[in-house]
Structure formats: structure tokens, C-alpha cells
Design a protein around this motif. Structure first.
Motif, short mmCIF file in Angstrom:
data_model
loop_
_atom_site.label_atom_id
_atom_site.label_comp_id
_atom_site.label_asym_id
_atom_site.label_seq_id
_atom_site.Cartn_x
_atom_site.Cartn_y
_atom_site.Cartn_z
N VAL A 163 61.30 11.66 -13.61
CA VAL A 163 60.09 11.20 -12.92
C VAL A 163 60.17 9.70 -12.67
CG1 VAL A 163 57.61 10.79 -13.18
CG2 VAL A 163 58.55 13.04 -13.68
N VAL A 164 60.45 8.95 -13.72
CA VAL A 164 60.47 7.48 -13.62
C VAL A 164 61.62 7.03 -12.71
CG1 VAL A 164 60.78 5.33 -14.91
CG2 VAL A 164 59.35 7.16 -15.84
N GLU A 165 62.79 7.60 -12.89
CA GLU A 165 63.95 7.21 -12.07
C GLU A 165 63.71 7.49 -10.59
OE1 GLU A 165 67.40 7.88 -15.50
OE2 GLU A 165 66.87 9.50 -14.12
N ARG A 166 63.08 8.60 -10.29
CA ARG A 166 62.90 8.97 -8.89
C ARG A 166 61.74 8.22 -8.25
NH1 ARG A 166 64.86 15.32 -9.61
NH2 ARG A 166 67.06 14.73 -9.76
N LEU A 167 60.80 7.78 -9.04
CA LEU A 167 59.77 6.89 -8.51
C LEU A 167 60.37 5.51 -8.23
CD1 LEU A 167 56.63 7.74 -10.71
CD2 LEU A 167 57.09 8.46 -8.36
N LEU A 168 61.22 5.05 -9.14
CA LEU A 168 61.82 3.72 -8.98
C LEU A 168 62.80 3.66 -7.81
CD1 LEU A 168 62.49 2.73 -12.70
CD2 LEU A 168 60.87 1.65 -11.14
N SER A 169 63.38 4.78 -7.44
CA SER A 169 64.34 4.79 -6.33
C SER A 169 63.75 5.41 -5.07
CB SER A 169 65.61 5.55 -6.73
OG SER A 169 65.30 6.87 -7.14
N SER A 170 62.42 5.49 -5.01
CA SER A 170 61.76 6.07 -3.84
C SER A 170 61.72 5.07 -2.68
CB SER A 170 60.32 6.48 -4.20
OG SER A 170 59.51 5.33 -4.35
N SER A 171 61.25 5.54 -1.54
CA SER A 171 61.17 4.67 -0.36
C SER A 171 59.96 3.74 -0.40
CB SER A 171 61.09 5.52 0.91
OG SER A 171 59.85 6.23 0.97
N ASN A 172 59.07 3.96 -1.37
CA ASN A 172 57.86 3.14 -1.50
C ASN A 172 58.23 1.82 -2.19
OD1 ASN A 172 55.43 1.95 -2.39
ND2 ASN A 172 54.39 3.93 -2.43
N ASN A 173 58.22 0.73 -1.44
CA ASN A 173 58.66 -0.55 -2.00
C ASN A 173 57.77 -1.06 -3.13
OD1 ASN A 173 60.89 -0.71 -0.38
ND2 ASN A 173 59.92 -1.97 1.19
N LYS A 174 56.50 -0.68 -3.10
CA LYS A 174 55.62 -1.09 -4.20
C LYS A 174 56.02 -0.41 -5.50
CE LYS A 174 51.51 -2.26 -1.48
NZ LYS A 174 50.07 -1.96 -1.24
N LEU A 175 56.59 0.77 -5.37
CA LEU A 175 57.05 1.50 -6.55
C LEU A 175 58.41 1.01 -7.02
CD1 LEU A 175 56.22 5.31 -6.12
CD2 LEU A 175 55.61 3.84 -8.05
N ASN A 176 59.36 0.88 -6.09
CA ASN A 176 60.72 0.56 -6.53
C ASN A 176 60.88 -0.89 -6.97
OD1 ASN A 176 61.38 -0.97 -4.12
ND2 ASN A 176 61.75 0.97 -3.06
N LYS A 177 59.86 -1.71 -6.76
CA LYS A 177 59.91 -3.08 -7.30
C LYS A 177 58.78 -3.31 -8.31
CE LYS A 177 57.21 -5.28 -3.60
NZ LYS A 177 57.15 -6.37 -2.63
N SER A 178 58.25 -2.22 -8.88
CA SER A 178 57.16 -2.33 -9.86
C SER A 178 57.69 -2.87 -11.19
CB SER A 178 56.52 -0.95 -10.08
OG SER A 178 55.68 -0.97 -11.21
N SER A 179 57.23 -4.05 -11.57
CA SER A 179 57.70 -4.66 -12.82
C SER A 179 57.31 -3.81 -14.02
CB SER A 179 57.11 -6.07 -12.96
OG SER A 179 55.69 -6.03 -12.96
N SER A 180 56.11 -3.22 -13.99
CA SER A 180 55.64 -2.41 -15.12
C SER A 180 56.46 -1.14 -15.28
CB SER A 180 54.17 -2.03 -14.93
OG SER A 180 53.36 -3.18 -14.85
N LEU A 181 56.80 -0.52 -14.16
CA LEU A 181 57.57 0.73 -14.23
C LEU A 181 59.01 0.47 -14.65
CD1 LEU A 181 56.84 3.68 -13.81
CD2 LEU A 181 57.69 3.52 -11.46
N TRP A 182 59.58 -0.65 -14.20
CA TRP A 182 60.94 -1.00 -14.64
C TRP A 182 60.95 -1.29 -16.14
CZ3 TRP A 182 65.23 0.20 -12.46
CH2 TRP A 182 65.34 0.28 -11.07
N TYR A 183 59.90 -1.93 -16.63
CA TYR A 183 59.85 -2.22 -18.07
C TYR A 183 59.67 -0.93 -18.86
CZ TYR A 183 59.16 -5.00 -22.26
OH TYR A 183 59.33 -5.57 -23.51
N PHE A 184 58.91 0.00 -18.32
CA PHE A 184 58.74 1.30 -18.98
C PHE A 184 60.08 2.05 -19.02
CE2 PHE A 184 57.23 5.86 -18.77
CZ PHE A 184 56.84 5.92 -20.11
N TYR A 185 60.90 1.85 -18.01
CA TYR A 185 62.24 2.46 -17.99
C TYR A 185 63.07 1.94 -19.17
CZ TYR A 185 66.41 4.43 -15.66
OH TYR A 185 67.53 5.17 -15.34
#
Length: 368
Positions: A163-185
Motif C-alpha cells: 500500500v505504502v510503496e504503491r502510493l509513494l510511486s503513484s502519479s499523484n505528485n502530492k503523494l509521491n513527495k509526501s514527507s510524512s509517508l516517506w518517513y512512515f516507509y
């Protein structure tokens, strides 16, 4: 697995956690098409089925948000007593009430978990939701660890990773550059290393691909490449070599991506300060989970052993051959040169060559 009330959020979860074996999975947010009258998504597979693109239409995206939002705010209507009090409360207040009325039923916790994924997609940097998602995820993982089989624990954790990996590599730039989501990774990686059952299944190749795919979607993705550096210093030499080659290939194809070239410079120079920070950050995250998941991980400082002179020469030849005018490759070389002892710089041929060319240019053009 367990059924939930949310049709759209459940479908999103199923799509994000499917196709574990494909080399590349891409989630794309796209305008509606006629096909949306029957389908919420369009799944496009390559002929060899090694690449999958899941296209989420805008109407589906909005429906996911509305469904998750209506469930989580004004409140967990089916989960918390006296919910009539929450009708006009803000989201944060609802979360606080939820935490003081802890839901212990696994099925209901899982239901909340799936709805939080809907908001992970649609409300980027919603830290209240991300914190709730992490909290529920940890509760479910702890319960599974105590009551379920190894395969169920592995499946649940790997689904979360997908889930997290595919959100981070999605076409949504707000998602793939989300600092919070990368830290959660990062947190998920630390957690996986604390649990022996999961550490044995760490797939570093997927971690590397996630960074490359995300970087391909958003140029100069600082948080992506900052996290890449973090992972690089923790990886064993064999994985470091793969990561370095993947980063080098990406950089040579994207001369104007300053974040990627900066990361490449850090990887090659094996920056001691950066590695120290990485280890400290890892231990800090590990400490946050020590009460729930006891045990510590031994971090080994591994010298990758790449020859900095030859690599900087390689980049210099690339610059000369392609007449590169963008500054990021020069930034990479500068970072590497700073890690080479000054007395050794004289043996770096391109430095002398560039100096001679510059002197010749200045003399020819009478530059003082």
C-alpha cells in the motif's frame, strides 16, 4: 480477508495489495472516461504481465474520499458509544474520542484501518489520519503476532508495505513527495527488522524500485532521494551496489534532477556524517517501538569500497561527451571531490584537464 462496509475503500485496498509478483505497479489518477459507467478502475497489463497500471478515475477518487471521510468524520458511528455528540466535531476531536474509547474488536479495527487507507490516498499530509493509520496497523499486527499463523502475519505486513510503496510511486505528485509517508516507509522498514519473521523476507529490490519509480514520476523529489540515502547506508554491500547502479542509471538519464545527483554523490562518497545520522535516526525509530515490539537491531557499518577517483572521472567524461550544461552532475562531482584527500586530487586527471581548459579560455578571451 475481512469484509468492510466501504465499497470504494475496500476496492482500493484490494487493488493496491494485488499483483505482488509484478516488476512494476503504477497507480494513476486520471480523468473520467466512458468506461467508468461500469468500472471504478481500469487495469492495464503489459503483454508479459510484468508491469501493471491501475488507473483510478477522478469520480472514483472523489468517492473514496467521501466514503472514508463520512465514516471517520463525524465519527466511528458503529464503533463508539454516544456518537450523537460527535455530529459536528472536527476530525481531530473524533480521533481523540476514539482513542479514549479503544475498540478492541479485530474486525472493527480492521474496518477503520481500511478506511484510513482511503484518506492516505486522498488527503495528503493529513497527519492525524496517518497517525491513526499507524496506530491501528500496530494494534492489528500485535494481535496477529499473538494469535495468528506466520503466513497471516507476513501477508498483513506485506500488504501494508505494498500500500505504502504503491502510493509513494503513484502519479499523484502530492503523494509521491509526501514527507510524512516517506518517513512512515522508514518506520515500516525498522519494524520489519525488529520482527525476525519479517526481517527474513525483506525485499530490498522492491525498496530500490519504489524509489526509482517515485523519482520518475516527480522530478527532483527531495523526500524520495533523502529516504534513498537513508536506506543506502543501512543496506549490505550487495544491495548497495544494486542501489548505486540504479541511481547512476537514473541520473545519467535525468541530468537536471538535482536531488538524484546529490543522492548519487552521497552514495559514492560514503559520507561518514550522513551514515552516523542514519544510524541514529534508525535507533530513534526503533526506540519508539521498543515497548510494543521489544528487541534491537545490530547495525553494521559496511564500507562499500567504490573507487571515488574513477567514478568522478566517469561523471566528468559523461559531462564532456554530452556537453552537459545542467549543474546537478557538477554538484555530484563536487560532493565526491570533497571526500577525496586534497593531496590525492592531483591524480584526478579531469581536474587538471578542466583547469587547463579554463586557463586557455581565459587567456584566449582575456578574462582577468
Amino acid at each position: 480477508m475481512i469484509s468492510t462496509k466501504g465499497k470504494f475503500c475496500k476496492e482500493l485496498f484490494e487493488i493496491l495489495t494485488s499483483e505482488h509478483s509484478v516488476n512494476q505497479f503504477k497507480l494513476t489518477i486520471a480523468p473520467d472516461e466512458e468506461i467508468t459507467s461500469k468500472n471504478h478502475y481500469y487495469i492495464d497489463k503489459s503483454n508479459d504481465e510484468t508491469r501493471v497500471e491501475a488507473i483510478c478515475f477522478k469520480s472514483t477518487y472523489v468517492s473514496i474520499f467521501m466514503e472514508a471521510h463520512n465514516f471517520l468524520n463525524p465519527g466511528y458511528l458503529s464503533l463508539i458509544d454516544s456518537m450523537y455528540r460527535l455530529k459536528n466535531m472536527p476530525f481531530f476531536s473524533v480521533i481523540q474520542i476514539y482513542r479514549t474509547n479503544i475498540v478492541t474488536d479485530f474486525d472493527k479495527q480492521y474496518e477503520v484501518y481500511v478506511f484510513t487507507i482511503g484518506l492516505l490516498l486522498t488527503t495528503t499530509e493529513n497527519k492525524t489520519n496517518l497517525n491513526l493509520h499507524e496506530e491501528i496497523f500496530l494494534k492489528l499486527l500485535l494481535k496477529l503476532e499473538k494469535t495468528s499463523s506466520s503466513s497471516q502475519i507476513i501477508t498483513f505486513f506485506e500488504n501494508e508495505l505494498r500500500v505504502v510503496e504503491r502510493l509513494l510511486s503513484s502519479s499523484n505528485n502530492k503523494l509521491n513527495k509526501s514527507s510524512s509517508l516517506w518517513y512512515f516507509y522508514r518506520k515500516l522498514y525498522v519494524l520489519s527488522q525488529k520482527i525476525p519473521l519479517l526481517s527474513q523476507r525483506t525485499d530490498r529490490d522492491i525498496i530500490i524500485k519504489t524509489h526509482i519509480y517515485s523519482a520518475s514520476e516527480h522530478r527532483s523529489n527531495y523526500y524520495c532521494w533523502n529516504t534513498a540515502r537513508w536506506f543506502f547506508y543501512l543496506f549490505p554491500p550487495s544491495s548497495k551496489e544494486i542501489f548505486l547502479k540504479a541511481t547512476e542509471k537514473f541520473c545519467f538519464a535525468n541530468t537536471n534532477d538535482c536531488s538524484a545527483w546529490s543522492a548519487l554523490g552521497y552514495m559514492v562518497s560514503n559520507d561518514v556524517i550522513e551514515q552516523k545520522f542514519t544510524f541514529e535516526n534508525y535507533k530513534y525509530i526503533e526506540g519508539k517501538y521498543s515497548e510494543t515490539f521489544p528487541g534491537t537491531t545490530s547495525l553494521i557499518q559496511s564500507n562499500f569500497g567504490i573507487e571515488m577517483h574513477s567514478f568522478s572521472e566517469k561523471v566528468a567524461q559523461f559531462i564532456d561527451k554530452l556537453e552537459v550544461k545542467e549543474w546537478p552532475p557538477f554538484l555530484c562531482i563536487l560532493k565526491i571531490l570533497h571526500s577525496i584527500p586534497e593531496e590525492s586530487l592531483q591524480s584526478t586527471s579531469f581536474v587538471n584537464r578542466w583547469k587547463n581548459e579554463l586557463n586557455s579560455f581565459e587567456e584566449k578571451n582575456r578574462v582577468d
